[in-house]
Design a protein around this motif. Structure first.
Motif, PDB file in Angstrom:
ATOM      1  N   UNK A   1       6.001  -5.324 -17.263  1.00  0.00           N
ATOM      2  CA  UNK A   1       6.991  -6.292 -16.526  1.00  0.00           C
ATOM      3  C   UNK A   1       8.072  -6.999 -17.562  1.00  0.00           C
ATOM      4  N   UNK A   2       7.716  -7.537 -18.763  1.00  0.00           N
ATOM      5  CA  UNK A   2       8.612  -7.999 -19.499  1.00  0.00           C
ATOM      6  C   UNK A   2       9.758  -7.151 -19.992  1.00  0.00           C
ATOM      7  N   UNK A   3       9.663  -5.816 -19.949  1.00  0.00           N
ATOM      8  CA  UNK A   3      10.680  -4.764 -20.273  1.00  0.00           C
ATOM      9  C   UNK A   3      11.839  -4.806 -19.158  1.00  0.00           C
ATOM     10  N   UNK A   4      11.413  -4.960 -18.112  1.00  0.00           N
ATOM     11  CA  UNK A   4      12.410  -4.887 -16.911  1.00  0.00           C
ATOM     12  C   UNK A   4      12.906  -6.195 -16.502  1.00  0.00           C
TER      13      UNK A   4
ATOM     14  N   UNK B   1       1.644  15.827 -19.698  1.00  0.00           N
ATOM     15  CA  UNK B   1       1.535  14.025 -19.546  1.00  0.00           C
ATOM     16  C   UNK B   1       1.398  13.853 -18.319  1.00  0.00           C
ATOM     17  N   UNK B   2       0.479  12.767 -18.134  1.00  0.00           N
ATOM     18  CA  UNK B   2       0.122  12.245 -16.643  1.00  0.00           C
ATOM     19  C   UNK B   2       0.583  10.680 -16.788  1.00  0.00           C
ATOM     20  N   UNK B   3       1.493  10.356 -15.940  1.00  0.00           N
ATOM     21  CA  UNK B   3       1.923   8.654 -15.869  1.00  0.00           C
ATOM     22  C   UNK B   3       1.260   8.307 -14.626  1.00  0.00           C
ATOM     23  N   UNK B   4       0.577   7.055 -14.722  1.00  0.00           N
ATOM     24  CA  UNK B   4       0.252   6.322 -13.753  1.00  0.00           C
ATOM     25  C   UNK B   4       1.078   5.389 -13.282  1.00  0.00           C
ATOM     26  N   UNK B   5       1.723   5.117 -12.096  1.00  0.00           N
ATOM     27  CA  UNK B   5       2.701   4.210 -11.844  1.00  0.00           C
ATOM     28  C   UNK B   5       2.222   3.062 -10.812  1.00  0.00           C
ATOM     29  N   UNK B   6       2.008   1.781 -11.294  1.00  0.00           N
ATOM     30  CA  UNK B   6       1.414   0.771 -10.448  1.00  0.00           C
ATOM     31  C   UNK B   6       2.439   0.505  -9.213  1.00  0.00           C
ATOM     32  N   UNK B   7       2.024   0.391  -7.951  1.00  0.00           N
ATOM     33  CA  UNK B   7       3.010   0.446  -6.853  1.00  0.00           C
ATOM     34  C   UNK B   7       2.675  -0.945  -6.182  1.00  0.00           C
ATOM     35  N   UNK B   8       1.855  -1.886  -6.892  1.00  0.00           N
ATOM     36  CA  UNK B   8       1.696  -2.994  -6.111  1.00  0.00           C
ATOM     37  C   UNK B   8       2.792  -4.158  -6.322  1.00  0.00           C
ATOM     38  N   UNK B   9       2.629  -5.186  -5.806  1.00  0.00           N
ATOM     39  CA  UNK B   9       3.909  -6.196  -5.820  1.00  0.00           C
ATOM     40  C   UNK B   9       3.520  -7.015  -7.403  1.00  0.00           C
ATOM     41  N   UNK B  10       4.382  -7.209  -7.830  1.00  0.00           N
ATOM     42  CA  UNK B  10       4.427  -7.897  -9.090  1.00  0.00           C
ATOM     43  C   UNK B  10       5.026  -9.230  -8.694  1.00  0.00           C
ATOM     44  N   UNK B  11       4.350 -10.272  -8.676  1.00  0.00           N
ATOM     45  CA  UNK B  11       4.681 -11.432  -8.126  1.00  0.00           C
ATOM     46  C   UNK B  11       5.006 -12.702  -9.298  1.00  0.00           C
ATOM     47  N   UNK B  12       4.858 -12.393 -10.505  1.00  0.00           N
ATOM     48  CA  UNK B  12       5.133 -13.494 -11.313  1.00  0.00           C
ATOM     49  C   UNK B  12       6.495 -13.294 -12.039  1.00  0.00           C
ATOM     50  N   UNK B  13       7.487 -12.907 -11.177  1.00  0.00           N
ATOM     51  CA  UNK B  13       8.814 -12.926 -11.720  1.00  0.00           C
ATOM     52  C   UNK B  13       9.758 -14.053 -11.510  1.00  0.00           C
TER      53      UNK B  13
END
Length: 379
Positions: free
Chosen positions: A155-158, A94-106
Motif C-alpha cells: 500500500x505504501x507504494x500506491x 509467473x503467478x501473481x496473487x492480487x488482494x481484493x479486500x478493502x485496505x482501510x488504513x489510507x
C-alpha cells in the motif's frame, strides 16, 4: 536421493498465498526457477485473485476457489505456449496473487490550503484531512498500469499516488458545492459520498475503486477561527448592558475582598459606571408614558422646582508608546477603539482612579472594546 525424488523436489504441486501482512496488495509466487507440475493444485482464497503471466504477457485469471491445473482451465496459457490438448509436462509461468479486500488504513490531507470563495467571509483558505478505503476491482489493469514486475506490491507504494488524486479532486468539489463555510460540517457526509464516486471513476483505469471516503475535518486559518470565536462570544453575551452590569458587580465584589491600592480607584470607577447605567435605565423608564389618575394643579413651590445640573462628562487619558494622550470623552474613546489606538492592553486613567489600569479592566471601556468589529481576514 533418486532421480525421480530429485525431480519431484524441483516441481511445484501446490500454489497458494497465505497473507500474514495487512498491507500487501500483490504478491508474486516465489518459483525460483522451479517448474509447475501439470495437475498442480491452485488455491485461491476469498478476497484473492490469481493471475498467470507467461513471458511478460498476462494469461489466465482465477477467482477464489481450488483448481487442478490442466489445459482445459488454462485456455489462454495453453494457446500462448502452443500446447495440444492433454499436455502433461511441467511448465514455467509467473503467478501473481492480487488482494481484493478493502485496505482501510489510507490517510489523506491537504499539504497546502485550498482557496475558496465564500458568500459571507469572502476569500478564505481551508485545510482538510481524513481517511479512505481502496480496493482492487480489476487485477489485470492493476498489474499492467501500476505493479509491473514488482514481486510484492504494498500500500505504501500506491498511497502517495492515491493521495495526490484525492487532493486534486477535493478543491473543485468544495468550490463547486456552493456550501457556506459555516455549513460545511453539516454537508461533510454528502461531500464524502460525492468524492468517493468521482475518485472511483478516475481510478478505474488502474483497476482501483474507492468504496469509502471520509472527511474528518475542514478547518480555517487560526486568525479566522479566532475572529469567529469572538463573533460567537458576542452572540452568546446578547444584551451588552446586562453584561456590563454583571462585570461591574463581579469587579466590585473582588475589590471589596481586596481593599486598598488600585482596587479603590477601580471600585470608584465601577461605581460611577454602575450609577450611569442605572441612571440611563431610569431615564429610559421615565420616557415611557404611564396612565395616571388626574392630579391636582401643582403648587407654586412645585412648579418652581428645577432639575439638578447634569454631571460633568468623564474625561479619559490613555497611554500610547509611553506617552500620555487625552483627554477623551466617550465618543472619542470609541473612535480610538475603531482606529486601533485603544486596545484591551492600553493603560487608561480618569479623575478618581488611583492609578493607570489596562482598558479591559474598566467595564465601561471594556464594553466599547467588545462592540468593536473583528479584524478583516487576510485578502
Amino acid at each position: 536421493m533418486g532421480f525421480m525424488d530429485k525431480l519431484r523436489g524441483e516441481l511445484i504441486d501446490i500454489i497458494e498465498f497465505l497473507d500474514d501482512s495487512r498491507d500487501t496488495i500483490v504478491w508474486r509466487f516465489p518459483r525460483h526457477g522451479n517448474e509447475i507440475k501439470m495437475g498442480a493444485k491452485l488455491i485461491v482464497r476469498e478476497s484473492q485473485t490469481a493471475v498467470f503471466v507467461n513471458e511478460g504477457q498476462i494469461a489466465d485469471v482465477f477467482p477464489p476457489g481450488t483448481y487442478e491445473l490442466q489445459t482445459k482451465n488454462m485456455p489462454i496459457l495453453s494457446t500462448l505456449k502452443g500446447w495440444k490438448y492433454g499436455f502433461q509436462s511441467p511448465f514455467k509461468a509467473e503467478v501473481y496473487f492480487v488482494n481484493t479486500r478493502r485496505f482501510t488504513d489510507m490517510k489523506w490531507g491537504t499539504q497546502n490550503p485550498i482557496t475558496l470563495r465564500d458568500a459571507e467571509f469572502g476569500m478564505v483558505r481551508v485545510r482538510a484531512f481524513g481517511a479512505f478505503a481502496a480496493q482492487v476491482t480489476d487485477p489485470v489493469k492493476l498489474l499492467r498500469e501500476l505493479v509491473g514486475t514488482d514481486p510484492q506490491f504494498r500500500t505504501e507504494e500506491v498511497q502517495d499516488y492515491l493521495r495526490q488524486v484525492v487532493v486534486g479532486r477535493l478543491g473543485p468539489v468544495l468550490a463547486g458545492a456552493g456550501v457556506p463555510m459555516l455549513d460545511l460540517a453539516m454537508h461533510q457526509h454528502d461531500l464524502s459520498i460525492k468524492l468517493a464516486g468521482l475518485l472511483t471513476t478516475e481510478l478505474a483505469e488502474v483497476g482501483i475503486a474507492i468504496p469509502r471516503f471520509v472527511i474528518e475535518n475542514i478547518s480555517l486559518p487560526p486568525e479566522v477561527e479566532k475572529a469567529l470565536d469572538k463573533r460567537s462570544s458576542m452572540g452568546i453575551l446578547g444584551n451588552m448592558n446586562q453584561y456590563t452590569q454583571f462585570q461591574a458587580a463581579n469587579a466590585l465584589e473582588q475589590a471589596a475582598a481586596n481593599p486598598g491600592g488600585a482596587s479603590e480607584g477601580m471600585s470608584l470607577g465601577l461605581g460611577l459606571a454602575a450609577g450611569q447605567q442605572m441612571a440611563a435605565t431610569l431615564a429610559g423608564n421615565a420616557a415611557q408614558p404611564t396612565p395616571v389618575a388626574p392630579a391636582a394643579a401643582p403648587t407654586p413651590a412645585a412648579a418652581a422646582a428645577a432639575p439638578p445640573p447634569l454631571p460633568a462628562a468623564a474625561e479619559w487619558f490613555i497611554g500610547v508608546n509611553g506617552q500620555q494622550q487625552g483627554p477623551f470623552d466617550a465618543a472619542a474613546l470609541a473612535a480610538q477603539v475603531s482606529g486601533g489606538g485603544l486596545t484591551a492592553e492600553t493603560l487608561v486613567w480618569k479623575t478618581g482612579m488611583a492609578g493607570w489600569v489596562p482598558a479591559a479592566q474598566v467595564p465601561e471601556i471594556a464594553a466599547l472594546l467588545a462592540a468593536a468589529p473583528p479584524p478583516l481576514p487576510p485578502q
